[in-house]
Design a protein around this motif. Structure first.
Motif, PDB file in Angstrom:
ATOM      1  N   LEU A 149       3.383  10.126  -9.649  1.00  0.00           N
ATOM      2  CA  LEU A 149       2.741  10.213 -10.762  1.00  0.00           C
ATOM      3  C   LEU A 149       1.797  11.419 -10.736  1.00  0.00           C
ATOM      4  O   LEU A 149       1.735  12.075 -12.099  1.00  0.00           O
ATOM      5  CB  LEU A 149       2.200   9.018 -11.083  1.00  0.00           C
ATOM      6  N   GLY A 150       0.864  11.411  -9.942  1.00  0.00           N
ATOM      7  CA  GLY A 150      -0.054  12.522  -9.870  1.00  0.00           C
ATOM      8  C   GLY A 150       0.687  14.145  -9.682  1.00  0.00           C
ATOM      9  O   GLY A 150       0.016  15.011 -10.350  1.00  0.00           O
ATOM     10  N   LEU A 151       1.520  14.105  -9.157  1.00  0.00           N
ATOM     11  CA  LEU A 151       2.317  15.283  -8.851  1.00  0.00           C
ATOM     12  C   LEU A 151       2.994  15.794 -10.334  1.00  0.00           C
ATOM     13  O   LEU A 151       2.731  16.866 -10.896  1.00  0.00           O
ATOM     14  CB  LEU A 151       3.476  15.251  -7.932  1.00  0.00           C
ATOM     15  N   ALA A 152       3.722  14.766 -11.049  1.00  0.00           N
ATOM     16  CA  ALA A 152       4.042  15.229 -12.328  1.00  0.00           C
ATOM     17  C   ALA A 152       3.235  15.271 -13.245  1.00  0.00           C
ATOM     18  O   ALA A 152       3.337  16.279 -14.186  1.00  0.00           O
ATOM     19  CB  ALA A 152       5.129  13.740 -12.923  1.00  0.00           C
ATOM     20  N   ALA A 153       2.134  14.769 -13.268  1.00  0.00           N
ATOM     21  CA  ALA A 153       0.913  15.038 -14.164  1.00  0.00           C
ATOM     22  C   ALA A 153       0.353  16.373 -13.918  1.00  0.00           C
ATOM     23  O   ALA A 153      -0.059  17.119 -14.837  1.00  0.00           O
ATOM     24  CB  ALA A 153      -0.117  13.828 -13.798  1.00  0.00           C
ATOM     25  N   ARG A 154       0.376  16.916 -12.765  1.00  0.00           N
ATOM     26  CA  ARG A 154      -0.087  18.054 -12.380  1.00  0.00           C
ATOM     27  C   ARG A 154       0.788  19.195 -13.153  1.00  0.00           C
ATOM     28  O   ARG A 154       0.442  20.154 -13.490  1.00  0.00           O
ATOM     29  CB  ARG A 154      -0.491  18.433 -10.891  1.00  0.00           C
ATOM     30  N   ILE A 165       0.886  -1.164  -0.121  1.00  0.00           N
ATOM     31  CA  ILE A 165      -0.052  -0.008   0.080  1.00  0.00           C
ATOM     32  C   ILE A 165       0.845   1.378  -0.061  1.00  0.00           C
ATOM     33  O   ILE A 165       0.572   2.254  -0.739  1.00  0.00           O
ATOM     34  CB  ILE A 165      -0.912  -0.065   1.363  1.00  0.00           C
ATOM     35  N   LEU A 166       1.737   1.247   0.778  1.00  0.00           N
ATOM     36  CA  LEU A 166       2.756   2.347   0.829  1.00  0.00           C
ATOM     37  C   LEU A 166       3.489   2.426  -0.500  1.00  0.00           C
ATOM     38  O   LEU A 166       3.903   3.674  -0.991  1.00  0.00           O
ATOM     39  CB  LEU A 166       3.737   2.192   1.953  1.00  0.00           C
ATOM     40  N   MET A 167       4.049   1.530  -0.812  1.00  0.00           N
ATOM     41  CA  MET A 167       4.703   1.576  -2.522  1.00  0.00           C
ATOM     42  C   MET A 167       3.768   2.184  -3.424  1.00  0.00           C
ATOM     43  O   MET A 167       4.283   3.076  -4.050  1.00  0.00           O
ATOM     44  CB  MET A 167       5.517   0.302  -2.783  1.00  0.00           C
ATOM     45  N   PHE A 168       2.732   1.698  -3.467  1.00  0.00           N
ATOM     46  CA  PHE A 168       1.873   2.188  -4.735  1.00  0.00           C
ATOM     47  C   PHE A 168       1.192   3.481  -4.332  1.00  0.00           C
ATOM     48  O   PHE A 168       1.003   3.995  -5.344  1.00  0.00           O
ATOM     49  CB  PHE A 168       0.880   0.837  -5.060  1.00  0.00           C
ATOM     50  N   GLY A 169       1.118   3.757  -3.130  1.00  0.00           N
ATOM     51  CA  GLY A 169       0.540   5.116  -2.692  1.00  0.00           C
ATOM     52  C   GLY A 169       1.676   5.988  -3.123  1.00  0.00           C
ATOM     53  O   GLY A 169       1.338   7.073  -3.617  1.00  0.00           O
ATOM     54  N   GLY A 170       2.922   5.791  -2.816  1.00  0.00           N
ATOM     55  CA  GLY A 170       4.023   6.791  -3.192  1.00  0.00           C
ATOM     56  C   GLY A 170       4.107   6.941  -4.669  1.00  0.00           C
ATOM     57  O   GLY A 170       4.202   7.985  -4.975  1.00  0.00           O
TER      58      GLY A 170
END
Length: 89
Positions: free
Chosen positions: A42-47, A32-37
């Motif tokens: 990825l969300g930050l880069a997309a934003r 959960i921590l690995m995929f959450g990170g």
């Protein structure tokens, strides 16, 4: 669960040399921590990419009629040149 654990560790590039839990609850928490990170990064880069793209698009013309007042370029003897000559220039 062993193959899933090692594939998830490889996918998230955490590495095999780290200390890892042997309990199923510990591995589930780590997954959960690995995929959450990964999703967070990825969300930050997309934003960031989206905001840069939107800023670049604000100066573009809204339609073909705005191209009449701008200097535009095209490739010689192309369909675009024919279109521009027929409609605008």
């Amino acid at each position: 669960m062993g193959w899933f654990w090692w594939s998830a560790v490889t996918l998230t590039t955490v590495g095999y040399g780290d200390n890892a839990s042997v309990a199923k609850l510990g591995k589930a928490t780590a997954l959960i921590l690995m995929f959450g990170g990964l999703l967070f990064i990825l969300g930050l880069a997309a934003r960031i990419a989206s905001s840069l793209t939107v800023k670049q698009l604000t100066g573009n013309p809204d339609g073909f009629n705005e191209l009449k007042d701008r200097a535009v370029g095209t490739i010689d003897k192309s369909g675009t040149e024919d279109f521009l000559l027929e409609h605008f220039f």
